[in-house]
Design a protein around this motif. Structure first.
Motif: not given
Ligand SMILES: [Zn+2]
Length: 342
Positions: A109, A161, A130, A174, A278, A157, A159, A170-171, A167
């Motif tokens: 990461q 959630g 997704e 990112g 994760e 990336n 995420e 956030r993706l 979610t």
């Protein structure tokens, strides 16, 4: 190798020169690890006047394993094995393997985030999707949102959630911070019909900086019936032929389902611990982007007359994206000095 300089720094937390770039670090011979007989590079921190090991650049120093074992554990995770199974194969304690996987995933990461931020990403054509999984009890759904640059096959990336705006937001946030700002360049985006992407994109991006196509697939009795294209932003001419689809991200989606046991469909291998999923994703992201040659990225050299040489130049998605200059391996990941962010 990373396509940006990574100067050595002192990784010893109680040293006055910890992480300082205003410090001299030199090579200080090699040493032999007693248990495995493995040779490692030592360095000398001039500011703090102490020696340290190359393995101090990851959290695996003094974790009782050899680099060979760390690589084996990473590969077994990548092939979908759980920590219990790996502990059995490598004849180690489950807790020990958990510590290794955590260390390697953390470094994956750190490496990826550093590379993307330091070099920035030239994103031309992005696809998002997704996948679902189950958390703990079969009733609770956990979604994995992923994004891919389709021209380079670079996995940008992910995420974890719920299947909500939160979610998706956030993706997008990112990768937004890693975006190379090229004036006049318009990013092509394709996704499925989930409204969360549309909301996240319009919230995070300048309206003039992207065009957006939704692919709406209708299924009847699990068979694909129709594919409808919804032009949310931009028109058909913004998406040249071959880009009006979500097939590249669906391919990655499939690869991940095969690789990660927690994502296997119709099994009881669902995720009991979000951390394990994760970590498994981070290991797979490092391997996919930086270690594996991608078949569709082969550069054909047959036009040139090169006798007795390979006719293809193989590249990884990371190389295609311009972040790395060569194929990487697990050993490189463990010893590369990545400064703390911010
Ligand atoms: Zn030091």
């Amino acid at each position: 190798m990373l396509n940006t300089p990574v100067p050595k720094f002192c990784p010893k937390k109680d040293c006055p020169c910890y992480q300082s770039l205003d410090n001299k670090i030199t090579k200080d011979g090699t040493y032999k690890v007693k248990s495995s007989g493995e040779r490692r590079q030592a360095f000398y921190c001039h500011g703090g006047q102490h020696r340290f090991s190359e393995m101090a650049y990851s959290n695996l120093f003094k974790k009782q394993g050899s680099v060979k074992e760390y690589s084996q554990a990473a590969k077994l995770i990548k092939y979908g094995l759980g920590v219990e199974q790996i502990a059995d194969v490598l004849e180690r304690d489950v807790r020990t393997i958990e510590g290794w996987v955590k260390g390697i995933a953390d470094k994956s990461q750190k490496f990826h985030e550093f590379a993307c931020l330091a070099i920035t990403l030239n994103l031309l054509y992005l696809q998002m999707d997704e996948l679902w999984s189950y958390l703990k009890k079969k009733k609770k759904q956990l979604w994995v949102f992923i994004s891919l640059e389709a021209d380079t096959k670079f996995w940008i990336n992910f995420e974890l959630g719920s299947r909500t705006n939160h979610t998706a937001n956030r993706l997008v946030k990112g990768w937004k911070d890693w975006l190379r700002r090229t004036p006049g360049q318009v990013l092509k985006v394709t996704t499925d019909k989930l409204a969360a992407y549309k909301n996240a994109l319009s919230k995070q991006l300048e309206p003039s900086s992207y065009v957006y196509l939704q692919i709406v697939k209708k299924r009847f009795k699990r068979r694909l019936k129709t594919v409808k294209k919804c032009w949310i932003k931009g028109t058909e001419k913004d998406f040249p032929s071959g880009t009006q689809n979500t097939s590249y991200i669906e391919r990655l989606n499939l690869t991940l389902r095969q690789r990660i046991s927690y994502l296997h469909r119709k099994t009881l291998g669902y995720c009991k611990n979000k951390n394990n999923l994760e970590r498994s994703l981070w290991l797979n992201l490092f391997d996919y982007n930086y270690c594996q040659f991608h078949r569709s990225l082969q550069i054909d050299l047959t036009g040139e007359k090169i006798k007795f040489k390979k006719r293809y130049k193989e590249v990884t998605p990371g190389m295609k994206m311009g972040l790395t200059t060569a194929q990487l391996n697990w050993r490189y990941l463990l010893v590369v000095p990545i400064p703390k962010s911010g």
